[in-house]
Design an enzyme around this catalytic site. Structure first.
Site, short mmCIF file in Angstrom:
data_model
loop_
_atom_site.label_atom_id
_atom_site.label_comp_id
_atom_site.label_asym_id
_atom_site.label_seq_id
_atom_site.Cartn_x
_atom_site.Cartn_y
_atom_site.Cartn_z
N ASP A 141 76.49 147.29 35.34
CA ASP A 141 75.19 146.68 35.06
C ASP A 141 74.88 146.84 33.58
O ASP A 141 75.34 147.79 32.93
CB ASP A 141 74.07 147.40 35.84
CG ASP A 141 74.30 147.35 37.34
OD1 ASP A 141 74.98 146.42 37.81
OD2 ASP A 141 73.81 148.27 38.02
N1 URA Z 1 76.76 150.90 40.78
C1 URA Z 1 75.62 150.44 40.23
O1 URA Z 1 74.57 150.49 40.85
N2 URA Z 1 75.68 149.95 38.97
C2 URA Z 1 76.80 149.89 38.25
O2 URA Z 1 76.78 149.44 37.09
C3 URA Z 1 77.97 150.39 38.83
C4 URA Z 1 77.92 150.88 40.10
#
Ligand code: URA
Length: 264
Positions: free
Chosen positions: A101
């Protein structure tokens, strides 16, 4: 290149194991059995292991980036935000391996080998990934830990069992092998502890280690080989969770000359 290194580059085994395989008399160069791991070879030689020809190691690069928050892990962003590709100077076009993310920090890989990137991103590449999650509502109690470990019901189904350790009252080390969208954030929210900060610290055999936020380094041939083996074996495969020694390099800031070469 030394024969043992050549075998490791080609993904046969770690350098140490390659030396053992050579000592066992299983390797030939141009038809001659060679027991010297230091024998100089290159891709013009006919190198065989147990009589089978070794495909020369491909000329590819894989970089590990400690992704900062606010940077997207796609190759391009429609909202004009900086991407991981923008902040890693490289000679060739790079492909991000998987996604984090925008607000997640930590270990992400980029490679100039599109096929390798595709293979490592495929759902069958089920290596363990470890995240450090700082969460709200601390301290996290045993009942929440148990729910996370057993699997949490999310809107897209129950999550697989996870390894979850409370490393501080508000910080969890969570290891999963699935790769659903915002999975760790949704898991933590589902047990009443929304994530405040998330950092990926391990991917299969690779650890983020001391690499500073925003810094990048090239993986060693041994690390690339270990990664390929981890992916080839799935999460149950050899080496999928074991760490490989890192090159003792100083972390590099993009553009300071210690990271990958600048664009040609
Ligand atoms: N899980 C998440 O919630 N975000 C990420 O970026 C990676 C794994």
């Amino acid at each position: 290149m030394r024969l043992a290194k050549y075998l490791a580059h080609a993904g046969l085994a770690s350098r140490r194991r390659a030396e053992e395989i050579i000592a066992e008399g299983r390797v030939s160069v141009d038809g001659e059995t060679v027991r010297d791991p230091a024998r100089d070879v290159d891709e013009r030689r006919d190198v065989r292991v147990d009589g089978r020809r070794l495909v020369p190691p491909p000329d590819r690069e894989v970089f590990m980036l400690h992704k900062p928050a606010g940077v997207v892990s796609t190759a391009r962003d429609t909202h004009g935000r900086p991407t991981v590709v923008d902040i890693v100077p490289a000679r060739r076009r790079l492909y991000p391996v998987g996604r984090l993310d925008a607000d997640t920090t930590g270990l992400i890989l980029l490679t100039d080998d599109g096929e390798l990137a595709h293979r490592l991103t495929h759902p069958s590449f089920e290596v363990d990934k470890t995240y450090l999650a700082t969460v709200a509502g601390a301290p996290v109690r045993e009942v929440a830990l148990r729910r996370l470990r057993d699997g949490v019901e999310l809107e897209d189904g129950r999550t697989a069992p996870a390894r979850v350790d409370r490393v501080r009252p508000d910080t969890l080390a969570i290891t999963i092998h699935e790769g659903r969208k915002r999975q760790v954030r949704r898991m933590c929210a589902a047990v009443g502890h929304p994530v405040l900060a998330l950092c990926r610290v391990r991917l299969g055999p690779l650890e983020l280690g001391e690499l500073a936020e925003g810094a990048v380094r090239a993986l060693t041939p041994e690390e690339i080989a270990a990664l390929s083996r981890a992916g080839a074996g799935g999460r149950h495969g050899p080496g999928s969770s074991r760490s490989v020694p890192r090159r003792p390099s100083r972390p590099a800031r993009p553009g300071d000359g210690a990271g990958p070469a600048p664009p040609r």
